[in-house]
Write a protein that holds these residues in place. Structure first.
Motif, PDB file in Angstrom:
ATOM      1  N   UNK A 140       0.544  -1.291  -0.380  1.00  0.00           N
ATOM      2  CA  UNK A 140      -0.088   0.220   0.065  1.00  0.00           C
ATOM      3  C   UNK A 140       0.832   1.383  -0.328  1.00  0.00           C
ATOM      4  N   UNK A 141       1.782   1.232   1.207  1.00  0.00           N
ATOM      5  CA  UNK A 141       2.892   2.168   0.605  1.00  0.00           C
ATOM      6  C   UNK A 141       3.645   2.295  -0.466  1.00  0.00           C
ATOM      7  N   UNK A 142       3.833   1.605  -1.209  1.00  0.00           N
ATOM      8  CA  UNK A 142       4.256   1.883  -2.493  1.00  0.00           C
ATOM      9  C   UNK A 142       3.659   2.150  -3.546  1.00  0.00           C
ATOM     10  N   UNK A 143       2.360   1.401  -3.455  1.00  0.00           N
ATOM     11  CA  UNK A 143       1.153   1.896  -4.607  1.00  0.00           C
ATOM     12  C   UNK A 143       0.433   3.268  -4.265  1.00  0.00           C
ATOM     13  N   UNK A 144       0.750   4.288  -3.255  1.00  0.00           N
ATOM     14  CA  UNK A 144       0.622   5.614  -2.374  1.00  0.00           C
ATOM     15  C   UNK A 144       1.978   6.355  -3.415  1.00  0.00           C
ATOM     16  N   UNK A 145       2.974   6.158  -3.524  1.00  0.00           N
ATOM     17  CA  UNK A 145       4.128   6.645  -4.277  1.00  0.00           C
ATOM     18  C   UNK A 145       4.770   7.240  -2.304  1.00  0.00           C
ATOM     19  N   UNK A 146       4.360   6.575  -0.849  1.00  0.00           N
ATOM     20  CA  UNK A 146       4.964   7.311  -0.427  1.00  0.00           C
ATOM     21  C   UNK A 146       6.716   6.368   0.062  1.00  0.00           C
ATOM     22  N   UNK A 147       7.539   7.465   0.319  1.00  0.00           N
ATOM     23  CA  UNK A 147       7.829   7.104   1.208  1.00  0.00           C
ATOM     24  C   UNK A 147       8.293   7.379   2.531  1.00  0.00           C
ATOM     25  N   UNK A 148       8.101   5.718   3.584  1.00  0.00           N
ATOM     26  CA  UNK A 148       8.107   5.141   4.598  1.00  0.00           C
ATOM     27  C   UNK A 148       9.285   4.617   5.370  1.00  0.00           C
ATOM     28  N   UNK A 149       9.644   4.398   6.121  1.00  0.00           N
ATOM     29  CA  UNK A 149      10.525   3.519   7.460  1.00  0.00           C
ATOM     30  C   UNK A 149      10.590   2.094   6.237  1.00  0.00           C
ATOM     31  N   UNK A 150       9.296   1.716   6.573  1.00  0.00           N
ATOM     32  CA  UNK A 150       9.215   0.789   5.996  1.00  0.00           C
ATOM     33  C   UNK A 150       9.555   0.466   4.091  1.00  0.00           C
ATOM     34  N   UNK A 151       9.827   1.523   3.713  1.00  0.00           N
ATOM     35  CA  UNK A 151      10.016   0.962   2.156  1.00  0.00           C
ATOM     36  C   UNK A 151      11.650   1.636   1.812  1.00  0.00           C
ATOM     37  N   UNK A 152      12.017   2.491   3.503  1.00  0.00           N
ATOM     38  CA  UNK A 152      12.838   2.934   2.909  1.00  0.00           C
ATOM     39  C   UNK A 152      14.119   1.365   3.370  1.00  0.00           C
ATOM     40  N   UNK A 153      13.459   0.257   3.472  1.00  0.00           N
ATOM     41  CA  UNK A 153      14.400  -0.813   4.400  1.00  0.00           C
ATOM     42  C   UNK A 153      15.069  -1.445   3.068  1.00  0.00           C
ATOM     43  N   UNK A 154      16.153  -1.332   3.511  1.00  0.00           N
ATOM     44  CA  UNK A 154      17.882  -1.855   2.203  1.00  0.00           C
ATOM     45  C   UNK A 154      16.405  -3.960   2.084  1.00  0.00           C
ATOM     46  N   UNK A 155      15.703  -4.429   2.710  1.00  0.00           N
ATOM     47  CA  UNK A 155      14.844  -5.428   2.561  1.00  0.00           C
ATOM     48  C   UNK A 155      13.693  -5.530   2.026  1.00  0.00           C
ATOM     49  N   UNK A 156      12.858  -4.264   2.010  1.00  0.00           N
ATOM     50  CA  UNK A 156      12.296  -3.766   0.816  1.00  0.00           C
ATOM     51  C   UNK A 156      13.001  -3.256  -0.594  1.00  0.00           C
ATOM     52  N   UNK A 157      13.869  -3.247  -0.824  1.00  0.00           N
ATOM     53  CA  UNK A 157      14.244  -1.949  -1.581  1.00  0.00           C
ATOM     54  C   UNK A 157      14.949  -3.099  -2.655  1.00  0.00           C
ATOM     55  N   UNK A 158      15.888  -4.502  -2.084  1.00  0.00           N
ATOM     56  CA  UNK A 158      16.112  -5.162  -2.653  1.00  0.00           C
ATOM     57  C   UNK A 158      15.412  -6.563  -3.307  1.00  0.00           C
ATOM     58  N   UNK A 159      16.576  -6.964  -4.375  1.00  0.00           N
ATOM     59  CA  UNK A 159      15.564  -8.099  -4.698  1.00  0.00           C
ATOM     60  C   UNK A 159      16.198  -9.674  -4.446  1.00  0.00           C
ATOM     61  N   UNK A 160      15.244 -11.259  -3.920  1.00  0.00           N
ATOM     62  CA  UNK A 160      16.551 -12.225  -3.790  1.00  0.00           C
ATOM     63  C   UNK A 160      17.169 -12.642  -5.326  1.00  0.00           C
ATOM     64  N   UNK A 161      17.702 -13.444  -5.618  1.00  0.00           N
ATOM     65  CA  UNK A 161      18.262 -13.570  -6.713  1.00  0.00           C
ATOM     66  C   UNK A 161      17.336 -15.188  -7.137  1.00  0.00           C
ATOM     67  N   UNK A 162      17.287 -15.113  -8.763  1.00  0.00           N
ATOM     68  CA  UNK A 162      15.978 -15.680  -9.144  1.00  0.00           C
ATOM     69  C   UNK A 162      16.602 -17.286  -9.227  1.00  0.00           C
ATOM     70  N   UNK A 163      15.990 -17.694  -9.077  1.00  0.00           N
ATOM     71  CA  UNK A 163      16.220 -19.332  -9.462  1.00  0.00           C
ATOM     72  C   UNK A 163      16.054 -19.506 -10.966  1.00  0.00           C
ATOM     73  N   UNK A 164      17.032 -20.579 -11.344  1.00  0.00           N
ATOM     74  CA  UNK A 164      17.170 -21.103 -13.046  1.00  0.00           C
ATOM     75  C   UNK A 164      16.361 -21.661 -13.577  1.00  0.00           C
ATOM     76  N   UNK A 165      16.652 -21.315 -14.766  1.00  0.00           N
ATOM     77  CA  UNK A 165      15.714 -22.530 -15.145  1.00  0.00           C
ATOM     78  C   UNK A 165      15.356 -24.130 -15.226  1.00  0.00           C
ATOM     79  N   UNK A 166      14.807 -25.008 -15.855  1.00  0.00           N
ATOM     80  CA  UNK A 166      14.993 -26.607 -15.286  1.00  0.00           C
ATOM     81  C   UNK A 166      15.985 -27.235 -16.807  1.00  0.00           C
ATOM     82  N   UNK A 167      16.276 -27.900 -16.152  1.00  0.00           N
ATOM     83  CA  UNK A 167      16.065 -28.428 -15.367  1.00  0.00           C
ATOM     84  C   UNK A 167      17.361 -28.323 -14.300  1.00  0.00           C
ATOM     85  N   UNK A 168      18.138 -27.421 -14.390  1.00  0.00           N
ATOM     86  CA  UNK A 168      18.908 -26.030 -13.097  1.00  0.00           C
ATOM     87  C   UNK A 168      17.989 -25.903 -12.522  1.00  0.00           C
ATOM     88  N   UNK A 169      17.036 -25.461 -12.123  1.00  0.00           N
ATOM     89  CA  UNK A 169      16.697 -25.252 -10.754  1.00  0.00           C
ATOM     90  C   UNK A 169      16.438 -26.729 -10.314  1.00  0.00           C
TER      91      UNK A 169
END
Length: 472
Positions: A406-435
């Motif tokens: 909801x913060x992101x949809x509102x375009x608001x900068x909040x304590x939540x949206x400033x977190x590195x956890x929120x601003x970063x992504x995990x590495x994606x899983x590879x395609x099959x059969x590697x996954x």
């Protein structure tokens, strides 16, 4: 495992129904009608699990005039939200260890926000009179091997030195068995306030009722088929209708995201659980468990277990099954070989309960990601937000994820949206059969570590350095 022992243990499963105990309730609410025809709204929420329900509810609480529609492909709470163990944890990071390893600079903030989030869930349950057996009992992580006991003690000393052990206590073998009596328990780490136990299906149904009371329009048996831009907003097609919305929040989690580029970040993992018949007073006394904490063991292939309101024991975990190709299929929900394995483990943990029968045995899919905790983002120039990857600890964290969306949809900068956890992504899983190959190798290595005093081989050490893994 001796054949005779296996036969004795599997007898306990002879009358177990292959359905979630939580969903097998006569008072289960009837579904809302499916959407037919076109509708418009300010906010469309896709998904009727915890993620979508919390988003719809908080959206209306923030702005009662906002027109909110929620669509669910089956029935509210039918998937992971109605099949989990009912552990509602304060942690937003799939446990303190994972959070400290990934975001050490903001771990105190994450812990504070997580505690506040759990308090808000408790307050919401009370304010909306949600009958979900909410109990702030805490949780004990137990050691069942000597090396695990040493690791728990060392971990407690580390978090105490970092000022992160408030409400947490190390228990030696005598102290942990005073809480819950199993001959396998050698030590424990007791988190007194950071976890609540609840009935997960009733929580979902109660959130649905609260949403309806606030004016959210809920349509069940209404899968979202496509997502496209439409003027200044978005359009979602359903089998019998369509929704035009200014903003869209996606709470589909384990199911394929309507934003295709998000799909490689998650894979489905099937988790399984058993539920016993209600324990007699004598059986319960033989185990102790007077304070009703949730429990989990410290192995890589771990079990989680807790008491229900009517004193049944839920016993789940251990096997985490990834189907080749990452398919989510109903036939994977039932796995007798896992039920037999879990039954054997149950009676090894609680030999004093031999003769207890299981009434329910079930499984379901969890969305896991390579960092084990939720990730967030937007698409279509900020008109769409998503949260996914909770990795089995979403009963509580989904509420935080709803606020982030909801913060992101509102375009608001909040304590939540400033977190590195929120601003970063995990590495994606590879395609099959590697996954499939990588996950299979990781599962083998984790099982091997459990059998060799927790020693992690080169593969696991490499995965650790890369911040990758596989969990449920």
């Amino acid at each position: 495992m001796a054949p005779g022992a296996m036969s004795r243990w599997t007898t306990s499963l002879s009358e177990a129904r292959p359905v979630s105990y939580w969903l097998d309730e006569p008072g289960r609410p009837a579904p809302e009608p499916a959407l037919t025809g076109p509708v418009t709204c300010d906010l469309l929420v896709v998904g009727g699990g915890y993620s979508g329900l919390w988003t719809a509810l908080i959206a209306k609480e923030r702005d009662p005039s906002r027109d909110v529609v929620l669509v669910e492909g089956r029935e509210v709470g039918w998937a992971a939200s109605g099949r989990n163990g009912g552990f509602c944890a304060a942690s937003l990071t799939h446990g303190l260890a994972n959070g400290l390893a990934r975001w050490p600079g903001e771990i105190h903030t994450l812990e504070r926000l997580g505690a506040r989030n759990l308090d808000a869930i408790e307050e919401t349950v009370a304010r909306h009179s949600i009958d979900c057996d909410f109990e702030r009992t805490g949780e004990i992580d137990v050691a069942t091997e000597p090396y695990q006991a040493e690791e728990l003690r060392s971990w407690y000393e580390e978090i105490a030195a970092r000022g992160l052990a408030d409400g947490i206590e190390f228990l030696d073998a005598h102290a942990v068995r005073e809480q819950v009596d199993s001959p396998t328990f050698l030590a424990g780490l007791h988190d007194r306030r950071g976890v609540a136990m609840l009935n997960p299906a009733r929580l979902a149904w109660g959130l649905k009722r609260a949403c309806l009371a606030l004016g959210v329009r809920v349509y069940e048996h209404t899968p979202a088929l496509t997502l496209k831009r439409y003027g200044a907003g978005m359009a979602v097609r359903t089998p019998y209708g369509a929704v035009r919305a200014r903003r869209v929040a996606l709470g589909t989690n384990v199911f394929p995201s309507l934003v295709r580029r998000v799909r490689p970040y998650t894979v489905p993992v099937y988790d399984y659980a058993l539920m016993t018949e209600p324990l007699t007073d004598a059986q319960l006394a033989s185990v102790g468990w007077r304070n009703r904490q949730g429990l989990g063991d410290s192995a890589n292939q771990f079990h989680y277990f807790r008491l229900s309101a009517d004193n049944r024991i839920l016993w789940g975990g251990y096997d985490a099954v990834y189907p080749y190709g990452g398919r989510v299929r109903a036939e994977y929900d039932d796995r007798p070989e896992t039920y037999a394995r879990l039954a054997g483990h149950f009676f090894t943990c609680f030999p004093q309960l031999e003769g207890v029968r299981f009434t329910h045995a079930w499984g379901g899919a969890i969305d896991t990601c390579s960092r084990f905790s939720a990730f967030f983002g937007t698409a279509h120039a900020g008109r769409v937000a998503y949260a996914a990857g909770y990795t089995g600890l979403g009963v509580g964290a989904t509420r935080f994820g709803a606020e982030v969306m909801l913060d992101l949809l509102a375009g608001e900068r909040t304590e939540r949206t400033e977190l590195q956890m929120v601003r970063s992504k995990p590495l994606p899983f590879p395609p099959e059969p590697f996954a499939w190959s990588g996950i299979a190798l990781t599962k083998w290595a984790l099982a091997r570590a459990d059998a060799h005093q927790g020693r992690r081989n080169l593969w696991l050490r490499t995965m650790d350095r890369l911040g990758l893994g596989f969990d449920s």
